[in-house]
Motif scaffolding. Structure first.
Motif, PDB file in Angstrom:
ATOM      1  N   UNK A   9      27.579  25.843 -13.500  1.00 26.33           N
ATOM      2  CA  UNK A   9      26.214  25.482 -13.896  1.00 26.33           C
ATOM      3  C   UNK A   9      25.175  26.016 -12.913  1.00 26.33           C
ATOM      4  N   UNK A  10      24.003  26.320 -13.440  1.00 25.83           N
ATOM      5  CA  UNK A  10      22.923  26.837 -12.596  1.00 25.83           C
ATOM      6  C   UNK A  10      22.520  25.835 -11.529  1.00 25.83           C
ATOM      7  N   UNK A  11      22.700  24.570 -11.810  1.00 25.04           N
ATOM      8  CA  UNK A  11      22.339  23.523 -10.848  1.00 25.04           C
ATOM      9  C   UNK A  11      23.110  23.702  -9.534  1.00 25.04           C
ATOM     10  N   UNK A  12      24.380  24.067  -9.635  1.00 25.86           N
ATOM     11  CA  UNK A  12      25.187  24.293  -8.443  1.00 25.86           C
ATOM     12  C   UNK A  12      24.663  25.482  -7.641  1.00 25.86           C
ATOM     13  N   UNK A  13      24.266  26.540  -8.338  1.00 22.89           N
ATOM     14  CA  UNK A  13      23.697  27.696  -7.647  1.00 22.89           C
ATOM     15  C   UNK A  13      22.400  27.331  -6.930  1.00 22.89           C
ATOM     16  N   UNK A  14      21.597  26.507  -7.547  1.00 19.43           N
ATOM     17  CA  UNK A  14      20.339  26.089  -6.925  1.00 19.43           C
ATOM     18  C   UNK A  14      20.625  25.235  -5.694  1.00 19.43           C
ATOM     19  N   UNK A  15      21.595  24.352  -5.777  1.00 20.27           N
ATOM     20  CA  UNK A  15      21.954  23.512  -4.620  1.00 20.27           C
ATOM     21  C   UNK A  15      22.447  24.374  -3.464  1.00 20.27           C
ATOM     22  N   UNK A  16      23.291  25.349  -3.767  1.00 21.49           N
ATOM     23  CA  UNK A  16      23.798  26.238  -2.713  1.00 21.49           C
ATOM     24  C   UNK A  16      22.662  27.077  -2.142  1.00 21.49           C
ATOM     25  N   UNK A  17      21.761  27.537  -2.993  1.00 19.22           N
ATOM     26  CA  UNK A  17      20.611  28.303  -2.513  1.00 19.22           C
ATOM     27  C   UNK A  17      19.745  27.477  -1.581  1.00 19.22           C
ATOM     28  N   UNK A  18      19.486  26.229  -1.943  1.00 27.04           N
ATOM     29  CA  UNK A  18      18.688  25.348  -1.081  1.00 27.04           C
ATOM     30  C   UNK A  18      19.416  25.105   0.242  1.00 27.04           C
ATOM     31  N   UNK A  19      20.721  24.902   0.183  1.00 27.36           N
ATOM     32  CA  UNK A  19      21.496  24.712   1.411  1.00 27.36           C
ATOM     33  C   UNK A  19      21.422  25.947   2.298  1.00 27.36           C
ATOM     34  N   UNK A  20      21.504  27.136   1.700  1.00 32.25           N
ATOM     35  CA  UNK A  20      21.399  28.371   2.475  1.00 32.25           C
ATOM     36  C   UNK A  20      20.012  28.523   3.101  1.00 32.25           C
ATOM     37  N   UNK A  21      18.983  28.154   2.365  1.00 29.67           N
ATOM     38  CA  UNK A  21      17.625  28.220   2.919  1.00 29.67           C
ATOM     39  C   UNK A  21      17.442  27.240   4.068  1.00 29.67           C
ATOM     40  N   UNK A  22      17.966  26.036   3.914  1.00 26.61           N
ATOM     41  CA  UNK A  22      17.866  25.039   4.987  1.00 26.61           C
ATOM     42  C   UNK A  22      18.628  25.519   6.221  1.00 26.61           C
ATOM     43  N   UNK A  23      19.811  26.058   6.016  1.00 26.07           N
ATOM     44  CA  UNK A  23      20.583  26.560   7.151  1.00 26.07           C
ATOM     45  C   UNK A  23      19.907  27.762   7.808  1.00 26.07           C
ATOM     46  N   UNK A  24      19.239  28.596   7.016  1.00 24.28           N
ATOM     47  CA  UNK A  24      18.513  29.729   7.588  1.00 24.28           C
ATOM     48  C   UNK A  24      17.367  29.253   8.461  1.00 24.28           C
ATOM     49  N   UNK A  25      16.588  28.306   7.965  1.00 24.93           N
ATOM     50  CA  UNK A  25      15.480  27.773   8.772  1.00 24.93           C
ATOM     51  C   UNK A  25      15.997  26.999   9.981  1.00 24.93           C
ATOM     52  N   UNK A  26      17.149  26.350   9.829  1.00 24.37           N
ATOM     53  CA  UNK A  26      17.733  25.653  10.978  1.00 24.37           C
ATOM     54  C   UNK A  26      18.211  26.638  12.033  1.00 24.37           C
ATOM     55  N   UNK A  27      18.754  27.766  11.604  1.00 19.81           N
ATOM     56  CA  UNK A  27      19.188  28.762  12.582  1.00 19.81           C
ATOM     57  C   UNK A  27      18.000  29.421  13.266  1.00 19.81           C
TER      58      UNK A  27
END
Length: 96
Positions: A11-29
């Motif tokens: 589902x697209x919802x899972x892709x959006x969740x992973x995308x948000x997690x990647x963005x959060x991890x990018x800003x955290x790094x």
């Protein structure tokens, strides 16, 4: 001639969740660079990079749904990467 192809629908919802997690991890790094961690700064940055790469490999490259031997090959590549990083850190540690 039927082939044994198993299609998975993600589902697209899972892709959006992973995308948000990647963005959060990018800003955290990016944010981790402003914190003084001393000798653990590089290790923290590498930890963020490993988590992000596992997310990309698992969901965007569909490794979660692949055959076991492909997962084994990816694990072997990660093992080689860890060995190279450990050797690099040991070289840095024992420099004169």
């Amino acid at each position: 001639m039927s082939e044994d192809k198993h299609h998975h629908i993600v589902p697209y919802r899972l892709y959006v969740i992973v995308l948000v997690a990647l963005l959060v991890l990018t800003f955290a790094s990016i944010g981790i660079t402003s914190i003084e961690l001393g000798e653990f700064t590089v290790a923290a940055a590498l930890l963020f990079a490993v988590v992000k790469s596992v997310l990309v490999l698992t969901y965007f490259m569909h490794l979660k749904y692949d055959k076991p031997y492909i997962k084994l090959m990816v694990a072997f590549v990660f093992a080689i990467f860890v060995v190279v990083i450990v050797i690099t850190f040991l070289d840095y540690l024992y420099r004169v």
